[in-house]
Design an enzyme around this catalytic site. Structure first.
Site, PDB file in Angstrom:
ATOM      1  N   HIS A   1       0.825  -1.303  -0.009  1.00 21.10           N
ATOM      2  CA  HIS A   1       0.187  -0.066   0.078  1.00 21.10           C
ATOM      3  C   HIS A   1       0.981   1.351  -0.042  1.00 21.10           C
ATOM      4  O   HIS A   1       0.407   2.322  -0.164  1.00 21.10           O
ATOM      5  CB  HIS A   1      -0.926   0.064   1.063  1.00 21.10           C
ATOM      6  CG  HIS A   1      -2.013  -1.124   1.055  1.00 21.10           C
ATOM      7  ND1 HIS A   1      -3.501  -0.753   0.574  1.00 21.10           N
ATOM      8  CD2 HIS A   1      -1.873  -2.529   1.311  1.00 21.10           C
ATOM      9  CE1 HIS A   1      -4.011  -1.888   0.672  1.00 21.10           C
ATOM     10  NE2 HIS A   1      -3.232  -2.916   1.090  1.00 21.10           N
TER      11      HIS A   1
ATOM     12  N   ASP B   1       3.536   9.602  -0.911  1.00 26.30           N
ATOM     13  CA  ASP B   1       2.279   8.829  -0.393  1.00 26.30           C
ATOM     14  C   ASP B   1       2.145   7.640  -1.470  1.00 26.30           C
ATOM     15  O   ASP B   1       2.197   7.980  -2.586  1.00 26.30           O
ATOM     16  CB  ASP B   1       1.070   9.789  -0.456  1.00 26.30           C
ATOM     17  CG  ASP B   1       0.013   9.276   0.624  1.00 26.30           C
ATOM     18  OD1 ASP B   1      -0.092   8.319   1.001  1.00 26.30           O
ATOM     19  OD2 ASP B   1      -0.584  10.442   1.188  1.00 26.30           O
TER      20      ASP B   1
HETATM   21  P1  ADQ Z   1      -3.137   6.082   4.875  1.00 20.85           P
HETATM   22  O1  ADQ Z   1      -1.512   6.656   4.950  1.00 20.85           O
HETATM   23  O2  ADQ Z   1      -3.927   6.127   5.919  1.00 20.85           O
HETATM   24  O3  ADQ Z   1      -3.011   4.828   3.954  1.00 20.85           O
HETATM   25  P2  ADQ Z   1      -5.020   7.631   2.718  1.00 20.85           P
HETATM   26  O4  ADQ Z   1      -4.923   6.917   1.684  1.00 20.85           O
HETATM   27  O5  ADQ Z   1      -4.961   8.998   2.808  1.00 20.85           O
HETATM   28  O6  ADQ Z   1      -3.840   7.177   3.870  1.00 20.85           O
HETATM   29  O7  ADQ Z   1      -6.238   7.039   3.711  1.00 20.85           O
HETATM   30  C1  ADQ Z   1      -6.736   7.722   4.908  1.00 20.85           C
HETATM   31  C2  ADQ Z   1      -8.192   7.151   5.202  1.00 20.85           C
HETATM   32  O8  ADQ Z   1      -8.477   7.752   6.466  1.00 20.85           O
HETATM   33  C3  ADQ Z   1      -9.306   8.019   4.214  1.00 20.85           C
HETATM   34  O9  ADQ Z   1     -10.267   7.184   3.762  1.00 20.85           O
HETATM   35  C4  ADQ Z   1      -9.729   9.139   5.044  1.00 20.85           C
HETATM   36  O10 ADQ Z   1     -10.859   9.575   4.804  1.00 20.85           O
HETATM   37  C5  ADQ Z   1      -9.559   8.618   6.554  1.00 20.85           C
HETATM   38  N1  ADQ Z   1      -9.084   9.640   7.496  1.00 20.85           N
HETATM   39  C6  ADQ Z   1      -8.191  10.597   7.067  1.00 20.85           C
HETATM   40  N2  ADQ Z   1      -8.303  11.635   8.358  1.00 20.85           N
HETATM   41  C7  ADQ Z   1      -9.095  11.204   9.423  1.00 20.85           C
HETATM   42  C8  ADQ Z   1      -9.583  11.598  10.229  1.00 20.85           C
HETATM   43  N3  ADQ Z   1      -9.234  12.651  11.027  1.00 20.85           N
HETATM   44  N4  ADQ Z   1     -10.846  11.084  10.926  1.00 20.85           N
HETATM   45  C9  ADQ Z   1     -11.383   9.792  10.500  1.00 20.85           C
HETATM   46  N5  ADQ Z   1     -10.743   9.256   9.119  1.00 20.85           N
HETATM   47  C10 ADQ Z   1      -9.772  10.058   8.464  1.00 20.85           C
HETATM   48  C11 ADQ Z   1      -2.243   3.925   3.226  1.00 20.85           C
HETATM   49  C12 ADQ Z   1      -1.179   4.687   2.325  1.00 20.85           C
HETATM   50  C13 ADQ Z   1      -1.965   5.500   1.188  1.00 20.85           C
HETATM   51  C14 ADQ Z   1      -2.932   4.470   0.793  1.00 20.85           C
HETATM   52  C15 ADQ Z   1      -3.740   3.835   1.379  1.00 20.85           C
HETATM   53  C16 ADQ Z   1      -4.551   2.565   0.927  1.00 20.85           C
HETATM   54  O11 ADQ Z   1      -0.442   5.441   2.905  1.00 20.85           O
HETATM   55  O12 ADQ Z   1      -0.916   5.877   0.488  1.00 20.85           O
HETATM   56  O13 ADQ Z   1      -3.829   5.356  -0.274  1.00 20.85           O
HETATM   57  O14 ADQ Z   1      -2.879   2.826   2.500  1.00 20.85           O
HETATM   58  O15 ADQ Z   1      -3.882   1.847   0.237  1.00 20.85           O
END
Ligand code: ADQ
Length: 478
Positions: free
Chosen positions: A154, A362
């Site tokens: 991921h 990311d």
């Molecule tokens: P993450 O680093 O966690 O995931 P991301 O892809 O942005 O990053 O996903 C975050 C999730 O958490 C989103 O669904 C978002 O809505 C939720 N979220 C963010 N802030 C929040 C908050 N304050 N309260 C509740 N929910 C919140 C890792 C990798 C990414 C990759 C994903 C999936 O780092 O690059 O996209 O896995 O593979």
């Protein structure tokens, strides 16, 4: 499914409390698949020394893998979050290398492999996830040569000059090569992996047909996505729209809203983004009368020192920008350091005129896609870092280098002043892309390729129509 964390968390106290589905990147992506495909999930409950027996939840067989307190420290906070996480994210903070952490990583990966081997029926597909479990494919293959093994990373996979820092680099490459199919977020990551395998003479051939140990292993890009229809539908609900209106009213209806939503992680570029917003005000490209920046950040990995430090640092930057620019009733940066439910986040996406997604690095970034899926009116502007995997597909976003403070500041100004027709044109392209390549398409293409290669080993996996290469992604532009 084999992943570090189970997609559930316990509600209430006591070991026999009930379980609820969790939120988060990986879970967000896999939840729809889990609901539609019968199977087992192997993972940790999130609590140390938890010896919960296997159980069934919502039709899914759940097989908890126990971790001791020391393993949580060494395998999870240590090797996973202080070695692999920073190393694979361009060494934004220095990765640490400790032999005790590695020993624990090896042991825990063995345990996950054993549990997966016990859960799989003959010929099953086993899908292993992420950087915590990079040795599992090889360890599982040793126990169960009959199953098809897929692995998906991921997060980014680093270029050779960074990966080579790892004292256990060959072990990791061999671990991953135990899979039949290795999925990455971008074609560049798949190429990095193939190049390293060739360099270490562990495999020959190109990424889509690596010859290793008498088998063919495919390394390929599968850009992860979201359940577009779910967000699109939820964003149209009267209660979501009413709350979005309320948020606009509360911050001042005449103010345009810039929004960011992140886990509180040093990879996400939160500090530089707030600084750039401060510069926007300093350079009078905007004022607190006409705009406000809302930053929602979910606390994360608070047991790790760097994250505690980051939290204090961001508190300081927010205080500094607000101290300098806020006026009575006009706070420049409204900062919410908390976890929100999906239902709570949606109205913010609907209310925001501009979405700022500016990570330093990311794997993908689902927030960018969630925002786009919520723009049911076809308006709104996305500012997106070139260093998010999502930038490969989302060409109509305003793309920025988050380390270039001047340009980033100017891109915020451009987003605020973009001609509405231009904004709609871009958003419509973005929505088309995310709708077409949603999470269902993602999992289907991964499973199709994993199944399609079932030629008894040794055969050359033929490219299929579901392949998504970098060229294909670039074609999506405009
Ligand atoms: P993450 O680093 O966690 O995931 P991301 O892809 O942005 O990053 O996903 C975050 C999730 O958490 C989103 O669904 C978002 O809505 C939720 N979220 C963010 N802030 C929040 C908050 N304050 N309260 C509740 N929910 C919140 C890792 C990798 C990414 C990759 C994903 C999936 O780092 O690059 O996209 O896995 O593979």
């Amino acid at each position: 499914m084999v992943a570090n964390r189970l997609p559930l968390h316990r509600t209430g106290t006591g070991s026999d409390g009930s379980w609820r589905a969790s939120a988060g990147g990986l879970v967000t992506a896999l939840e729809p698949i889990l609901r539609s495909t019968p199977g087992a999930w192997v993972g940790w409950t999130g609590a140390p020394d938890d010896r919960t027996e296997p159980f069934v939840h919502d039709g899914i067989e759940v097989r908890p893998v126990p971790l001791s307190r020391v393993e949580v420290e060494h395998y999870y906070h240590g090797m996973s979050n202080r070695t692999f996480w920073p190393l694979y994210h361009d060494a934004i903070v220095s990765p640490e290398f400790h032999r005790t952490w590695w020993g624990s990583y090896l042991e825990v990966n063995q345990r996950f492999a054993a549990e997966a081997a016990a859960a799989a029926a003959p010929g099953d597909l086993v899908w292993v996830h992420d950087y915590h479990l990079q040795l599992v494919p090889q360890l599982l293959r040793a126990r169960r040569p009959d199953v098809r093994i897929g692995f998906f990373l991921h997060i980014p996979f680093p270029p050779q000059e960074l990966f080579e820092w790892l004292p256990w680099r060959e072990e990791i490459l061999r671990g991953l090569l135990g899979a039949d199919l290795i999925g990455f977020q971008t074609a560049a990551a798949a190429r990095n992996f193939a190049q390293l395998c060739r360099h270490h003479r562990l495999a020959s051939g190109s990424a889509d047909a690596l010859e290793h140990d008498g088998r063919t292993v495919r390394a390929q890009a599968f850009p992860i996505s979201i359940d577009f229809d779910w967000f699109d539908t939820a964003a149209r609900k009267p209660e979501t729209l009413a709350r979005a209106e309320e948020i606009r009213r509360l911050v001042g209806p005449e103010r345009r809203i810039l929004l960011s939503v992140d886990r509180l992680d040093y990879t996400k570029g939160i500090d530089r983004r707030i600084e750039a917003f401060g510069e926007l005000l300093a350079r009078r490209l905007a004022s607190v009368e006409d705009c406000v920046f809302l930053q929602i950040a979910a606390p994360s990995r608070e047991a790790v020192h760097e994250y505690k430090h980051l939290r204090r640092q961001i508190d300081g930057i927010v205080g500094s920008v607000n101290g300098t620019y806020s006026t009575p009733g006009r706070i420049a940066v409204q900062y919410f350091r908390r976890n929100l439910t999906r239902a709570e986040i949606l109205p913010y996406y609907c209310a925001a005129d501009v979405m700022l997604v500016t990570p330093l690095r990311d794997g993908m970034n689902l927030v960018a896609k969630e925002y786009v899926a919520c723009r049911t009116n076809g308006d709104g502007v996305l500012v997106l870092s070139e260093f998010a995997g999502a930038a490969q597909e989302m060409r109509q976003a305003i793309q920025v280098n988050p380390r270039d403070l001047d340009r980033m500041t100017e891109s915020f100004a451009s987003a605020l002043t973009m001609d509405p027709a231009e904004a709609k044109r871009r958003m419509s392209g973005l929505r088309r892309t995310v709708r077409r390549r949603d999470v269902h398409a993602w999992s289907k293409s991964f499973f199709d390729v994993l199944r399609g290669g079932a030629d008894g080993g040794g055969g050359t996996a033929e490219p299929t129509g579901s392949d998504i290469g970098e060229d294909d992604l670039t074609d999506e532009a405009d």
